[in-house]
Design a protein around this motif. Structure first.
Motif, PDB file in Angstrom:
ATOM      1  N   THR A  40       0.836  -1.213   0.000  1.00  0.00           N
ATOM      2  CA  THR A  40       0.000   0.000   0.000  1.00  0.00           C
ATOM      3  C   THR A  40       0.865   1.256   0.000  1.00  0.00           C
ATOM      4  OG1 THR A  40      -1.706  -1.158   1.253  1.00  0.00           O
ATOM      5  CG2 THR A  40      -1.858   1.227   1.200  1.00  0.00           C
ATOM      6  N   LEU A  41       1.841   1.322   0.914  1.00  0.00           N
ATOM      7  CA  LEU A  41       2.647   2.536   1.018  1.00  0.00           C
ATOM      8  C   LEU A  41       3.519   2.758  -0.214  1.00  0.00           C
ATOM      9  CD1 LEU A  41       3.584   2.564   4.784  1.00  0.00           C
ATOM     10  CD2 LEU A  41       2.275   4.281   3.558  1.00  0.00           C
ATOM     11  N   SER A  42       4.034   1.665  -0.800  1.00  0.00           N
ATOM     12  CA  SER A  42       4.846   1.859  -2.002  1.00  0.00           C
ATOM     13  C   SER A  42       3.970   2.460  -3.114  1.00  0.00           C
ATOM     14  CB  SER A  42       5.484   0.546  -2.453  1.00  0.00           C
ATOM     15  OG  SER A  42       4.502  -0.336  -2.962  1.00  0.00           O
ATOM     16  N   GLU A  43       2.696   2.054  -3.138  1.00  0.00           N
ATOM     17  CA  GLU A  43       1.785   2.621  -4.139  1.00  0.00           C
ATOM     18  C   GLU A  43       1.419   4.068  -3.809  1.00  0.00           C
ATOM     19  OE1 GLU A  43      -1.407  -0.208  -4.140  1.00  0.00           O
ATOM     20  OE2 GLU A  43      -0.330  -1.627  -5.421  1.00  0.00           O
TER      21      GLU A  43
ATOM     22  N   TRP B 267      -1.396 -14.994  -5.303  1.00  0.00           N
ATOM     23  CA  TRP B 267      -1.800 -15.365  -3.942  1.00  0.00           C
ATOM     24  C   TRP B 267      -2.158 -14.078  -3.212  1.00  0.00           C
ATOM     25  CZ3 TRP B 267      -0.357 -14.227   1.048  1.00  0.00           C
ATOM     26  CH2 TRP B 267      -0.613 -15.168   2.056  1.00  0.00           C
ATOM     27  N   ILE B 268      -3.376 -13.970  -2.728  1.00  0.00           N
ATOM     28  CA  ILE B 268      -3.800 -12.763  -2.014  1.00  0.00           C
ATOM     29  C   ILE B 268      -4.509 -13.183  -0.725  1.00  0.00           C
ATOM     30  CG2 ILE B 268      -5.068 -10.584  -2.188  1.00  0.00           C
ATOM     31  CD1 ILE B 268      -5.176 -11.038  -5.241  1.00  0.00           C
ATOM     32  N   ASP B 269      -4.087 -12.616   0.414  1.00  0.00           N
ATOM     33  CA  ASP B 269      -4.771 -12.971   1.660  1.00  0.00           C
ATOM     34  C   ASP B 269      -5.709 -11.850   2.105  1.00  0.00           C
ATOM     35  OD1 ASP B 269      -3.297 -11.063   2.923  1.00  0.00           O
ATOM     36  OD2 ASP B 269      -2.207 -12.427   4.244  1.00  0.00           O
ATOM     37  N   TYR B 270      -6.437 -12.092   3.195  1.00  0.00           N
ATOM     38  CA  TYR B 270      -7.470 -11.140   3.628  1.00  0.00           C
ATOM     39  C   TYR B 270      -6.903  -9.793   4.053  1.00  0.00           C
ATOM     40  CZ  TYR B 270      -6.185 -11.947   8.497  1.00  0.00           C
ATOM     41  OH  TYR B 270      -5.495 -12.003   9.676  1.00  0.00           O
ATOM     42  N   LEU B 271      -5.593  -9.730   4.316  1.00  0.00           N
ATOM     43  CA  LEU B 271      -4.977  -8.455   4.699  1.00  0.00           C
ATOM     44  C   LEU B 271      -4.693  -7.585   3.477  1.00  0.00           C
ATOM     45  CD1 LEU B 271      -2.297  -9.920   7.120  1.00  0.00           C
ATOM     46  CD2 LEU B 271      -4.307  -8.632   7.821  1.00  0.00           C
ATOM     47  N   GLY B 272      -4.653  -8.227   2.324  1.00  0.00           N
ATOM     48  CA  GLY B 272      -4.304  -7.500   1.114  1.00  0.00           C
ATOM     49  C   GLY B 272      -2.859  -7.750   0.717  1.00  0.00           C
ATOM     50  N   THR B 273      -2.267  -8.813   1.251  1.00  0.00           N
ATOM     51  CA  THR B 273      -0.915  -9.200   0.852  1.00  0.00           C
ATOM     52  C   THR B 273      -1.022  -9.899  -0.490  1.00  0.00           C
ATOM     53  OG1 THR B 273      -0.585  -9.699   3.178  1.00  0.00           O
ATOM     54  CG2 THR B 273       1.180 -10.332   1.661  1.00  0.00           C
TER      55      THR B 273
END
Lengths: 250, 206, 196
Positions: free
Chosen positions: B63-66, C119-125
């Motif tokens: 998020t922060l890099s974006e 791969w995407i988790d619920y945190l947005g990783t």
């Protein structure tokens, strides 16, 4: 009688016209000319600067040509103050899209968003419309190089070559006559210079009174090069095309 | 466990040399003990000679890099020049403090050379934007304790670029070897006045 | 404890999801499809909180389809789709009631002719990976994939590897997953590859 319908942008006249929008468009046709030409290798934008003075503190930055993002530039005809608001919105939209999708915004999508903003002022608010027309030069993966115009009503359209501002009808006639589908970018620049030389006062035909910008692909075709020309580059083009000599002969 | 700062793992370090700076990070991204990716870069470039390292919760790193790419792109268009490391540091600080009561779980580092004078600059931050100015080195991430120890023993001032590369690489590699959540490859940037050197290091894969 | 697995091979991405829908110790359904087709070359598979999962997947599906309707049938690329999903989850995690959904996005990028797996988790990783899984299945499967995955595998080799890891799950995990649905995403789009 119909003058009663002038003051509000949001109300149609009995003839079905929106006067404020038309007045805004009229204001633009007095503004400095801007020409855009699409070629096989890129797009060129060329404009005439109206306000130039020896006393003006010129920081060398462009006055009527703005960068929007990595692959779009635009030229302005009309009120510069209004334009800077719209350009700022366009830049924001481009970055918002990049943030959500991690890809550059498609040109037409960005233009449509700015146009929707403009259209809003012709329908509600009780404010005046933005007195600006744009020439957009852009590149995206799907449609490669593109050229668009937009006006205060919020309409936009794609072109191979067009012009906005003063004498745009005359410029467009010349473009229609001389435009070829297989032009190189250099030929497009020369055509732009030729058209400008015939539509503006020849005393204005010099580097510091003109603005040129080009959008092209880098050698490896991986990067978009946005080049806003220096006055000296424009002077070189004037010399190359020999437009001044021709005028002298006539 | 369930500390957001150490959920995904990862470490970074920055150092000042003679007319140069270096910034390096590991490449691991994990989900607690499970390694997911060995190609997750945590260093981002802003302009010619300014870099930002982001360690901590991976979603916030992304998020922060974006967010900073967004702000930096608009900054470039407005100012028609590259951002200075000092300016980026203040931008990072204010951006983080905006979220004072619901912070991003990251420990950022800024490293770079002033675009005009080429004076080295490094600093670090806590998660709510307090700037930690330093003239020698800055560390961050799950191996920060180990990084401090190695920096204290290996760092010396005024190193030439190649010597600085050796020092920062040894510091990072040996620190992440003592941290289960960091490692899985590393990347090092050396910033000098006329070029940027980027090297990907081979490391233990465990 | 659902199983969702993804595997990227030379010219396709394969996604496998368990068929069982469970609530506590009860199996409610043995033909539950935990995937949604977003557009012709993108498919998501999801696990997480019951209710949140389908709602989120269909919300994403609707938005991706809306994009194509507005944009002259332009398909959003896998990279852009993954970024969009990540962005939604990263926003959601800091809201009053976050979506508790983990997803795998299988895609095929038509412009560059490359299959992708996100791969995407619920945190947005979000990470792009050659093979991936969510939940407990990840512990058993990733090690198998590490050992047997090879660059440039064919779809058939990929399916073999998938079978191997599903068999491992049957052996090591204390649950019956009621079989798996297998989907393949390649240049021709998303296709059903039956169940295992």
């Amino acid at each position: 009688m119909s003058r009663r319908y002038d003051s509000r942008t949001t109300i149609f006249s009995p003839e079905g016209r929106l006067y404020q929008v038309e007045y805004a468009q009229e204001a633009i046709s007095q503004a400095g000319t801007a020409i855009g030409i699409l070629s096989t290798e890129g797009v060129v934008l060329a404009c005439e600067k109206k306000v130039t003075s020896k006393l003006l503190d010129d920081d060398g930055s462009a006055e009527k040509i703005y960068e929007i993002n990595d692959n779009m530039i635009c030229a302005v005809a009309g009120m510069n103050a209004d334009a800077s608001i719209l350009v700022n919105s366009a830049r924001l939209y481009a970055q918002q899209y990049l943030k959500t999708y991690n890809e550059d915004i498609p040109c037409e999508m960005l233009i449509r968003r700015v146009c929707n903003l403009k259209q809003g002022y012709t329908q509600h608010g009780g404010l005046r419309p933005y007195g600006v027309s744009f020439l957009y030069a852009g590149y995206d993966e799907r449609y490669q190089f593109q050229l668009f115009t937009s006006n205060p009503s919020g309409n936009y359209s794609g072109w191979k070559a067009t012009s906005i501002g003063a004498n745009n009808a005359a410029s467009q006639t010349m473009l229609k006559k001389d435009y070829k589908d297989d032009m190189s970018l250099k030929e497009a620049c020369e055509l732009a210079m030729k058209v400008l030389s015939k539509t503006i006062d020849s005393s204005n035909l010099k580097g510091e009174k003109l603005e040129f910008a080009t959008l092209s692909l880098s050698q490896d075709k991986k990067k978009i090069i946005r080049k806003i020309w220096k006055a000296s580059d424009v002077d070189l083009l004037i010399k190359d095309t020999g437009v001044l000599d021709k005028i002298d002969e006539e | 466990m369930s500390d957001p700062f150490s959920l995904n793992g990862g470490s970074a370090v920055a150092m000042v040399g003679k007319d140069c700076v270096a910034i390096a990070s590991d490449l691991r991204l994990g989900n607690q003990s499970l390694g997911l990716s060995n190609n997750f870069e945590k260093i981002f470039q802003f302009g010619d000679k300014t870099f930002l390292g982001l360690t901590g919760l991976a979603t916030d790193v992304i998020t922060l890099s974006e967010v900073f790419r967004f702000k930096h792109n608009l900054y470039k268009l407005r100012e028609e020049r590259d951002i200075e490391p000092k300016t980026l540091a203040n931008l990072v600080s204010s951006t983080l403090y905006e979220k004072r009561f619901g912070p991003y779980f990251v420990s950022p580092l800024v490293a770079g050379l002033d675009p005009k004078s080429n004076v080295p600059f490094i600093c670090g931050f806590d998660s709510i934007g307090c700037i930690d100015f330093a003239k020698d080195f800055i560390v961050g991430g799950t191996a920060s304790d180990q990084l401090y120890g190695l920096c204290e023993s290996l760092y010396e001032p005024s190193l030439e670029p190649e010597d600085l590369f050796e020092t920062i690489s040894q510091v990072l590699l040996n620190a992440v070897d003592r941290d289960a959540l960091s490692g899985w490859g590393a990347v090092v940037y050396i910033v000098t006045k006329d070029k940027i050197i980027r090297r990907v290091l081979k490391t233990r894969q465990d | 404890m659902d199983v969702i697995l993804g595997l990227r091979v030379a010219d396709a991405t394969i996604i496998a999801t368990s068929k069982a829908a469970t609530r506590g110790i009860t199996v409610l359904k043995s033909s539950d499809d935990k995937t949604r087709v977003l557009n012709p070359h993108n498919l998501i598979a999801y696990t997480g909180e019951a209710g949140d999962t389908v709602n989120f997947a269909e919300y994403i599906q609707a938005n991706i389809q809306l994009y194509s309707m507005r944009e002259n049938d332009i398909e959003l690329s896998p990279k852009a789709t993954a970024s969009f999903i990540r962005n939604q989850l990263a926003t959601s995690i800091r809201s009053r009631k976050p979506y508790q959904v983990n997803v795998l996005l299988g895609g095929y990028d038509v412009a560059s002719n490359t299959p992708t797996l996100n791969w995407i988790d619920y945190l947005g990783t979000q990470v792009e990976l050659p093979y991936a899984a969510h939940g407990y299945a990840a512990f058993y499967c990733t090690s198998l994939f590490d050992r047997h995955y090879k660059k440039g595998m064919t779809v058939d080799e990929g399916l073999e590897l998938l079978k191997m890891s599903l068999k491992e799950l049957e052996i090591r995990m204390p649950l019956d997953f009621k079989g798996y649905y297998v989907k393949i995403i390649d240049k021709d789009g998303v296709r059903d590859a039956g169940s295992l």
